[in-house]
Design an enzyme around this catalytic site. Structure first.
Site, PDB file in Angstrom:
ATOM      1  N   ASP A   1       0.836  -1.201   0.000  1.00 20.78           N
ATOM      2  CA  ASP A   1       0.000   0.000   0.000  1.00 20.78           C
ATOM      3  C   ASP A   1       0.873   1.254   0.000  1.00 20.78           C
ATOM      4  OD1 ASP A   1      -2.286   1.554   0.176  1.00 20.78           O
ATOM      5  OD2 ASP A   1      -3.002   0.663   2.040  1.00 20.78           O
TER       6      ASP A   1
ATOM      7  N   ASP B   1     -10.626   2.337  -3.190  1.00 24.79           N
ATOM      8  CA  ASP B   1     -11.193   2.204  -1.848  1.00 24.79           C
ATOM      9  C   ASP B   1     -12.706   2.343  -1.892  1.00 24.79           C
ATOM     10  OD1 ASP B   1      -8.959   1.657  -0.389  1.00 24.79           O
ATOM     11  OD2 ASP B   1      -8.574   3.723   0.230  1.00 24.79           O
TER      12      ASP B   1
HETATM   13  C1  DGJ Z   1      -5.734   2.089   1.903  1.00 27.52           C
HETATM   14  C2  DGJ Z   1      -6.149   0.849   1.184  1.00 27.52           C
HETATM   15  O1  DGJ Z   1      -6.675   1.163  -0.064  1.00 27.52           O
HETATM   16  C3  DGJ Z   1      -7.153   0.096   2.053  1.00 27.52           C
HETATM   17  O2  DGJ Z   1      -7.616  -1.038   1.372  1.00 27.52           O
HETATM   18  C4  DGJ Z   1      -6.499  -0.289   3.353  1.00 27.52           C
HETATM   19  O3  DGJ Z   1      -5.454  -1.192   3.108  1.00 27.52           O
HETATM   20  C5  DGJ Z   1      -5.971   0.952   4.049  1.00 27.52           C
HETATM   21  N1  DGJ Z   1      -5.140   1.744   3.180  1.00 27.52           N
HETATM   22  C6  DGJ Z   1      -5.199   0.589   5.289  1.00 27.52           C
HETATM   23  O4  DGJ Z   1      -4.576   1.649   5.852  1.00 27.52           O
END
Ligand code: DGJ
Length: 735
Positions: A481, A551
């Site tokens: 990430d 997200d």
């Molecule tokens: C952003 C990601 O897109 C989410 O799926 C998750 O992993 C969060 N970060 C965690 O901080």
């Protein structure tokens, strides 16, 4: 093997061609390269596009030459330098010791070789054997500085794509600063084209935008240090009549994960000047005598069959010749991720309950997301401390991983390797690892800061920490990430006159970390992520066969995001999860089966608390998972067609077809429900017109020609918003 690249000495024309495409450019007066054509294959070229000799006012001529009918300003370009008599955006700008920015590039020869070379330090499309492509290297020289520009062009035998990049070598005696080095340039004349771009935002990625190009310079770019949610590194140029199935489409994409710049400049003569490469914003690369610089690769796709043709060429190229992972064609595991189920608030026991439930439902992998390391209970701390959080896992991470494996599931783990928190042991020990400008306070974003990834020492530290976790052998998957963009650009190891290198060095550092990771752990499946789909680019595809698309997991919002993504990226690269309703990002309430149908467009997963579901929903998940296992090879790797783009429309539809055209999965979505509905139809694509296909749910048999030409009515029941339907067709002689 027939030749793919020819040089006509008499006409001084290069012709790159395969069965379907031709790319032509010539060498003109003053050693000037001039673009002629990129499009449908022609057998040979006989001079129809020789640029007319006209004396155009205020477009001057070659140095030392009084021929007023030849101007580098009006001639269609292939690669131009700043300071020439050309007022368009140059492909390259070079700052020299005397303060001048000018270069005058002239042709100095070529080479043609089988295959395709690797690009040092950079991801790029590759070949598996030398016969499948040829590479042309054209040399341009600037006499005064001694700079040599090698323009690389690769054409594949069986793919409608040209890969371009540039290597600049300083063969002179003085250091120079490259202020701009584009990967490609190309001018199109007499074509009135529209641009399709993929702008967006966090939780709103890749929303296609189609615009007419008026005179002036249009720039589609990222200055965020990553490819970004805000503008994907891709532009399609299309005829105004081009649609999903018909018409000319040229797709340009950069294999790069940092700042990019796509310039489309429609000039005073309505000629379209296209320049693509690393963004020149805050870019300055010092090139000492003897050094060289390699640009990222640009991929140029031509399709005569609309956007679907263009996308399918990108999809198969990315799958077959960009991704390196052994998982690139493997069935992607159905996972459950604990992020939206628990956020930071979990214990090992709570997670075990989810794992137990996942096992019952047939889910294949559990992914432990953010919050398992350091002392991270919220997003204020611990980035950079990749040791297990003992409060949450008192017996260690392996103990939990073993439990997951014991339940028959694979185990995936989240990392955010590029970041550092103030509240971390890493910061307390190495405050200088945090990227910041001396004397200034760095800007937080999500309460976190960037590591100075350009420095090897910093990368070594992070890599060593990761290996301590990964060497245990219990990790099957990593979600990588990145939750902020780059600011406070400065690298403490570099002298003042090299600070313009920091953005690109960051990306090279990132690629170096990925290289080490994939070399050492080829059995770990990597998923890319950057606050959802903020780094969804072809550079990342080289390492990560899948990327979390957004997200935003609301099924209706995902229709546009996934459509936009599918313009370039194969559907198996797109992870897509079912989450709760009302959706946590936009509050929308959608039917459970619609959420699953939309998620099955990519790699299906679940992002909710399985332990809190009703028995009815659990039964639904069990069925979805079982059904998906039957069809995923086809949905993940079949040829993808957009049937109805969900833009300004109440409907969306897409399908995937097996290579032998014997099987297809079709998904249709009606967004809003109407009391007195107009009837709508779905027509299929890519089937064999001479075969008959059975709809496996109803047993009804249709001709392939019938399904493609007549289609069928979309369902009018149930009467409710946000309905989806999936169809599975199989050729009858395959039973
Ligand atoms: C952003 C990601 O897109 C989410 O799926 C998750 O992993 C969060 N970060 C965690 O901080």
């Amino acid at each position: 093997m027939s030749k793919l690249i020819e040089f006509d000495e008499k006409q001084q024309v290069f012709h790159l061609h395969n069965q379907n495409i031709s790319y032509l450019f010539s060498v003109e007066k003053g050693g000037t390269l001039s673009h002629l054509y990129f499009g449908k294959r022609v057998r040979s070229y006989h001079g129809g596009l020789t640029y007319p000799k006209l004396d155009r006012g205020f477009s001057g001529n070659l140095p030392g030459d009084l021929d007023r009918t030849f101007s580098r300003d009006t001639l269609p370009k292939e690669y131009s330098g700043a300071g020439e008599m050309d007022f368009h955006s140059p492909a390259t700008i070079v700052r020299q010791a005397n303060g001048s920015n000018a270069v005058f590039l002239h042709y100095a020869g070529y080479e043609i070789a089988p295959g395709k070379p690797k690009l040092p330090g950079l991801p790029a499309a590759y070949v598996e054997n030398a016969d499948e492509a040829e590479t042309l290297t054209v040399k341009l020289i600037d006499d005064l500085t001694g700079l040599e520009y090698d323009l690389l062009y690769t054409i594949y035998r069986d793919r409608d794509v040209i890969a371009r990049s540039v290597k600049v070598a300083n063969k002179g005696k003085e250091s120079v600063h490259l202020e701009k080095v584009a990967s490609m340039q190309m001018d199109l004349v007499g074509q009135d084209l529209e641009a399709i771009t993929l702008p967006g935002a966090h939780v709103n990625e890749r929303h296609p935008q189609r615009s007419r190009l008026v005179q002036g310079r249009h720039v589609f770019e990222s200055r965020r240090g990553t490819s970004s949610h805000q503008m994907n590194p891709f532009v399609a140029l299309v005829d105004p009549k081009t649609d999903e199935f018909a018409g000319d489409a040229w797709g340009l994409a950069l294999v790069y994960s940092g700042n990019h710049e796509f310039e489309l400049e429609k000039d005073q003569l309505n000629q379209l000047h296209i320049t693509v490469g690393i963004n020149e914003y805050n870019f300055s690369w010092k090139l000492n005598p003897g050094d060289s610089f390699q640009t990222p690769e640009a991929l140029l796709v031509y399709s005569a069959s609309g956007l679907n043709g263009m996308s399918q060429t990108f999809h198969s190229l990315i799958l077959d010749r960009v991704m390196r992972s052994k998982f690139k064609k493997a069935p992607r595991p159905i996972l459950v991720n604990n992020w939206e189920a628990t956020y930071f608030d979990f214990t090992e026991d709570k997670l075990k309950e989810i794992v137990d439930e996942a096992k019952e439902l047939g889910i294949e992998m559990f992914v432990l997301d953010d919050g398992w390391f350091g002392h991270r209970d919220d997003d204020y701390s611990s980035l950079g401390d990749w040791q297990v959080f003992a409060k949450k896992f008192p017996q260690g991470l392996k103990h939990f991983a073993d439990y997951v494996h014991g339940q028959g599931l694979k185990f995936g783990l989240w990392f955010e390797p590029e970041m550092i928190s103030y509240d971390s042991d890493l910061y307390r020990t190495h405050p200088d690892y945090l990227m910041q400008v001396p004397g200034r306070k760095p800007s937080p974003a999500r309460n976190q800061y960037l590591l100075d990834l350009g420095r090897k020492e910093v990368r070594d530290n992070i890599f060593d920490q990761m290996t301590k976790i990964l060497d245990g052998g219990s990790i099957d998957y990593i979600k990588w990430d990145m939750n902020r963009h780059l600011s406070d650009i400065y690298e403490s190891d570099l002298p003042a006159d090299q600070q313009g290198e920091v953005y690109h060095r960051y990306v090279l550092g990132l690629y170096d970390l990925f290289e080490r990771l994939v070399d050492r752990y080829p059995d770990i499946l990597l998923e890319g992520c950057s606050g959802g789909g903020g780094r969804f680019d072809i550079g990342m595809a080289y390492y990560c066969p899948q990327i979390w698309a957004s997200d935003n997991s609301d099924a209706i919002a995902r229709l546009v995001i996934q459509y936009g993504t599918s313009l370039v990226y194969p559907q198996s690269m797109m992870t897509s999860h079912v989450s709760v309703s009302p959706n946590e990002q936009n509050g929308r309430i959608t039917p459970f089966d619609t959420r699953a149908a939309v998620a099955m467009c990519g790699d299906l997963g679940y992002e909710l608390d399985l332990t809190k579901m009703s028995d009815e929903d659990k039964a639904a998940v069990k069925k979805q998972v079982a059904d998906y296992k039957q069809i995923r090879e086809l949905t993940q790797y079949g040829k993808f067609y957009t049937l109805k783009a969900p833009l300004d429309s109440n409907e969306a539809a897409w399908m995937t077809v097996s290579d032998d055209r014997n099987e297809a999965i079709v998904t249709t979505v009606e967004i809003m429900s109407y009391a007195q509905p107009y009837l709508t139809k779905t027509k299929l694509a890519g089937l064999d017109p001479d075969k008959d296909y059975e709809d496996l749910a109803t047993g009804q048999v249709y001709g392939g020609d019938e399904l493609m030409n007549l289609g069928f009515y979309d369902p009018t029941q149930p009467r409710k918003d946000f309905t989806a339907k999936m169809y599975h067709f199989k050729a009858v002689d395959q039973h």
